[in-house]
Write a protein that holds these residues in place. Structure first.
Motif, mmCIF file in Angstrom:
data_model
loop_
_atom_site.group_PDB
_atom_site.id
_atom_site.type_symbol
_atom_site.label_atom_id
_atom_site.label_comp_id
_atom_site.label_asym_id
_atom_site.label_seq_id
_atom_site.Cartn_x
_atom_site.Cartn_y
_atom_site.Cartn_z
ATOM 1 N N SER A 35 0.848 -1.189 0.000
ATOM 2 C CA SER A 35 0.000 0.000 0.000
ATOM 3 C C SER A 35 0.886 1.242 0.000
ATOM 4 O O SER A 35 2.104 1.159 0.154
ATOM 5 N N ASN A 36 0.237 2.391 -0.167
ATOM 6 C CA ASN A 36 0.931 3.676 -0.127
ATOM 7 C C ASN A 36 0.636 4.371 1.198
ATOM 8 O O ASN A 36 -0.497 4.362 1.669
ATOM 9 N N GLU A 37 1.663 4.983 1.780
ATOM 10 C CA GLU A 37 1.527 5.593 3.099
ATOM 11 C C GLU A 37 1.824 7.089 3.022
ATOM 12 O O GLU A 37 2.807 7.508 2.406
ATOM 13 N N VAL A 38 0.944 7.906 3.637
ATOM 14 C CA VAL A 38 1.163 9.347 3.725
ATOM 15 C C VAL A 38 2.056 9.608 4.940
ATOM 16 O O VAL A 38 1.637 9.427 6.077
ATOM 17 N N LEU A 39 3.303 10.025 4.677
ATOM 18 C CA LEU A 39 4.248 10.247 5.772
ATOM 19 C C LEU A 39 3.991 11.564 6.489
ATOM 20 O O LEU A 39 4.194 11.668 7.701
ATOM 21 N N ASN A 40 3.565 12.579 5.771
ATOM 22 C CA ASN A 40 3.472 13.901 6.378
ATOM 23 C C ASN A 40 2.487 14.752 5.592
ATOM 24 O O ASN A 40 2.336 14.588 4.381
ATOM 25 N N VAL A 41 1.817 15.661 6.285
ATOM 26 C CA VAL A 41 0.953 16.661 5.667
ATOM 27 C C VAL A 41 1.450 18.024 6.147
ATOM 28 O O VAL A 41 1.335 18.360 7.320
ATOM 29 N N ASP B 29 12.337 26.932 6.753
ATOM 30 C CA ASP B 29 13.137 25.989 7.542
ATOM 31 C C ASP B 29 12.300 24.802 7.988
ATOM 32 O O ASP B 29 12.755 23.650 7.943
ATOM 33 N N GLU B 30 11.059 25.086 8.444
ATOM 34 C CA GLU B 30 10.191 23.981 8.852
ATOM 35 C C GLU B 30 9.883 23.065 7.674
ATOM 36 O O GLU B 30 9.893 21.830 7.812
ATOM 37 N N LEU B 31 9.596 23.666 6.522
ATOM 38 C CA LEU B 31 9.305 22.858 5.344
ATOM 39 C C LEU B 31 10.492 21.988 4.974
ATOM 40 O O LEU B 31 10.341 20.785 4.707
ATOM 41 N N MET B 32 11.693 22.558 4.976
ATOM 42 C CA MET B 32 12.875 21.784 4.631
ATOM 43 C C MET B 32 13.128 20.668 5.634
ATOM 44 O O MET B 32 13.462 19.536 5.255
ATOM 45 N N MET B 33 12.954 20.963 6.936
ATOM 46 C CA MET B 33 13.173 19.937 7.952
ATOM 47 C C MET B 33 12.200 18.779 7.786
ATOM 48 O O MET B 33 12.574 17.610 7.924
ATOM 49 N N ARG B 34 10.944 19.083 7.484
ATOM 50 C CA ARG B 34 9.953 18.013 7.339
ATOM 51 C C ARG B 34 10.189 17.218 6.065
ATOM 52 O O ARG B 34 9.975 15.993 6.038
#
Length: 684
Positions: A494-500, A508-513
């Motif tokens: 299956s496919n898994e959503v790791l992050n939203v 910086d937050e976007l890059m870290m995630r």
């Protein structure tokens, strides 16, 4: 460009560029009727207001000193003198030294100072200093060397070569200076006549001087710089194609300026298609930009109207801000008959935006093409490379290749109704670091959920590919939380959503995630690579075994076929031999039956007694009538197994070949009477 500055001839151009505004008292009065021409002059001077004004004020009128504190550094580049220098200049000219200007006097008469800035007036009303020559910066490249030069505008091309001769040690006669916008120029050409910008890039060619060993390894790059590239550029609005030849050393920026001259589309308003992804910097030369050689196709058009872009929205905000804080200045704008909307091509509807994606689009690829074009129009060409195709195709591309080639799937969900959309797109999605990271590690797919129909369609696709949990997760987010960036990882089952990632994230937050998702994905990818390698190793062993078995079977088959062929050949040869023997035997018997009877020894006729020795040493004896033909003798010998065609019959002494005689002659004529000993010999 030189023009007289007459009081009745000046047209004011108020401009706001990228959030910067000029006081109405400090408008451009360039003595130019055409607004586009004035803007072109400003572009040539890198938007240096003082330099642009000095470029059109005649030599005898002097040079304008900058009154703008923010442009003090730019004005100093052109050499505006201090008050003491101005006083010395005035005294040298035969006049009295002007008194020092106080802050109160300078601020109490802005109108007069502004007027004197644009038209030559009485020296008592403004400071006139000796005009300083305009300085030009040159960056000259020769093989692996780069030389920076600064010369006066009144210098000649030959003076540049003379300086380069001292630095490079190359005679002027063997030096070719290339890179001029107007083509090749002579050494006597004055640079002022070329209307050059402040900063210029040139390069030196020395075709008569062979490169040294240290530069031979870069000969390919040098060859590329010397090659001519044919650019077939399609002007979409005019439906016209231009076939232009440029040297490899020409920069992309220079190409765009040339196209601006042909199409009247300023560089900042040009929208291009066809440049390679590697051509990200306009300062790159064509040789290293990655375009096709010898011919490359491009298309250009005017960037879509400000109503469809984000930049005019910022300009609208800037105009509104200035109108609130400097209302008096704005009232003066109407005095010159210049309408801001006319100057910048925008009306009252400039702040409206077209939808990012059409509603109820039948084809997902067409919808995403529209999305990409609109995104580029609003936020610029620097953005993630959006996958053009269905969500299913994007999943296939990301998840179902070889383990080493798999990537994460980033699903960007845009909503124009969210106040965070513009900031997230312009500051996060278009940040160079984010764009580079997404392009390297992700397949990025986008969708616009502003319209309910498009949102419903997205939810249906997500349910089909990722399950109802993902769909319900998207439903829970409110409009103000958009845009969203879903990070999806493919697994075996299956496919898994790791992050939203929500729209209120910082860079910086976007890059870290994103990096956190990559760590999880990398760990899973290493396991998948290991399993895949083991599976491929097993399959390789099995293939090798199968191949060895196949080769063995093939060898056995060939061996068996060769043996069968040999046996068949032996059988054929044996049959042929037997047939030949049977044929010979039949001939022998036939000859034996046709022979005349052997005469008696007491016969009254002449008798010839002959002995024939065979190759094996045996003797054949027989009596013949002397009147018998030689053919009878030959038939007798053949009936004994020695055919006339294979053997020859010889006498002992003198040695004669009887088989060469006429078979119709008699034995008496052949002198084989009354007796003779003959021997048989195989023919060669």
């Amino acid at each position: 460009m030189k023009m007289s500055c007459r009081a009745h001839f000046h047209i004011t151009a108020i401009f706001f560029w990228r959030g910067s505004s000029f006081n109405t008292r400090q408008k451009l009065a360039l003595g130019i009727d055409n607004i586009a021409e004035a803007i072109t002059l400003l572009e040539l001077n890198n938007w240096d207001l003082v330099a642009a004004i000095n470029g059109v004020i005649p030599q005898e009128n002097g040079i304008l000193q900058s009154n703008f504190p923010s442009e003090a550094s730019q004005a100093s580049a052109f050499g505006p003198p201090s008050q003491s220098e101005a006083a010395d200049a005035a005294v040298a000219a035969g006049g009295a030294a002007p008194p020092p200007a106080s802050s109160s006097s300078s601020s109490s008469s802005p109108a007069s100072s502004s007027a004197s800035a644009f038209c030559p007036v009485n020296p008592s009303s403004r400071h006139i200093v000796e005009r300083q020559p305009r300085m030009l910066n040159f960056r000259v490249e020769y093989r692996q060397r780069t030389i920076e030069l600064v010369l006066e505008e009144g210098s000649t091309v030959g003076e540049i070569k003379t300086i380069l001769e001292a630095d490079l040690g190359i005679p002027v006669s063997k030096m070719q200076l290339k890179g001029w916008k107007s083509g090749d120029v002579s050494d006597s050409t004055v640079m002022r006549s070329l209307h050059l910008p402040k900063n210029n890039s040139l390069y030196v060619l020395t075709p008569e001087i062979a490169p040294t060993a240290s530069t031979s390894k870069n000969s390919d790059l040098q060859d590329s710089l010397n090659q001519n590239f044919l650019l077939v550029i399609s002007h979409r609005e005019a439906q016209r194609d231009y076939s232009l030849n440029f040297p490899g050393s020409r920069t992309i920026q220079e190409v765009k300026r040339n196209i601006s001259d042909l199409t009247n589309i300023p560089v900042r308003h040009q929208q291009w298609d066809g440049w390679p992804a590697s051509a990200s910097d306009d300062s790159m030369t064509l040789a290293v930009s990655g375009i096709s050689y010898p011919c490359h196709h491009l298309s250009v058009c005017r960037r879509s109207s400000p109503a469809n872009s984000q930049e005019p929205t910022e300009e609208c905000a800037d105009v509104h801000m200035v109108s609130d804080s400097e209302g008096d200045d704005f009232e003066d704008a109407s005095e010159f008959g210049v309408d801001d909307s006319e100057m910048f091509g925008m009306g009252s509807s400039t702040c409206r935006k077209s939808p990012m994606m059409p509603e109820n689009s039948e084809n997902e690829a067409d919808a995403l093409l529209h999305f990409t074009a609109e995104f580029s129009s609003r936020y610029g060409e620097t953005h993630p490379m959006f996958f053009i195709g269905s969500l299913e195709a994007a999943s296939q591309e990301a998840f179902y290749g070889k383990a080493r080639d798999r990537k994460l799937l980033a699903i960007y969900l845009h909503n124009d109704d969210s106040v965070l959309s513009n900031v997230f797109c312009s500051q996060m999605m278009c940040a160079d670091s984010i764009v580079a990271y997404l392009s390297q590690n992700f397949i990025t797919w986008a969708w616009d959920v502003t319209k309910e129909a498009n949102k419903a369609r997205l939810l249906t696709m997500c349910t089909r590919h990722f399950g109802s949990v993902v769909t319900q997760t998207i439903r829970t987010y409110k409009t103000d939380q958009f845009p969203l960036l879903l990070i999806v990882m493919g697994k075996r089952t299956s496919n898994e959503v790791l992050n939203v990632i929500q729209g209120n994230s910082t860079v910086d937050e976007l890059m870290m995630r994103l990096m956190g998702a990559m760590e999880i994905f990398t760990a899973q990818q290493q396991e998948d690579i290991k399993d895949e390698d083991e599976r491929e190793a097993r399959e390789t062993v099995k293939r090798e075994q199968d191949e060895a078995y196949r080769v063995s079977l093939e060898a056995d088959r060939k061996k068996r076929e060769a043996q069968e062929k040999e046996e068949a050949e032996q059988v054929r040869l044996e049959r042929m031999r037997k047939e030949q023997e049977d044929e010979k035997e039949a001939i022998r018997l036939s000859l034996e039956q046709t022979l005349p009877a052997e005469p008696d020894e007491d016969s009254a006729e002449q008798i010839s007694k002959l002995r024939v020795r065979t190759p094996s040493g045996q003797f054949l004896e027989r009596r013949f009538l002397g009147s018998c033909k030689l053919q009878v003798l030959f038939d007798f010998v053949a009936s004994k197994g020695f055919p006339f065609e294979e053997f020859k019959l010889l006498t002992t002494f003198p040695r004669r070949n009887i088989t060469q005689l006429d078979p119709g002659s008699t034995l008496l004529e052949a002198k084989l009477f009354p007796q003779e000993t003959l021997f048989l010999e195989a023919k060669e």
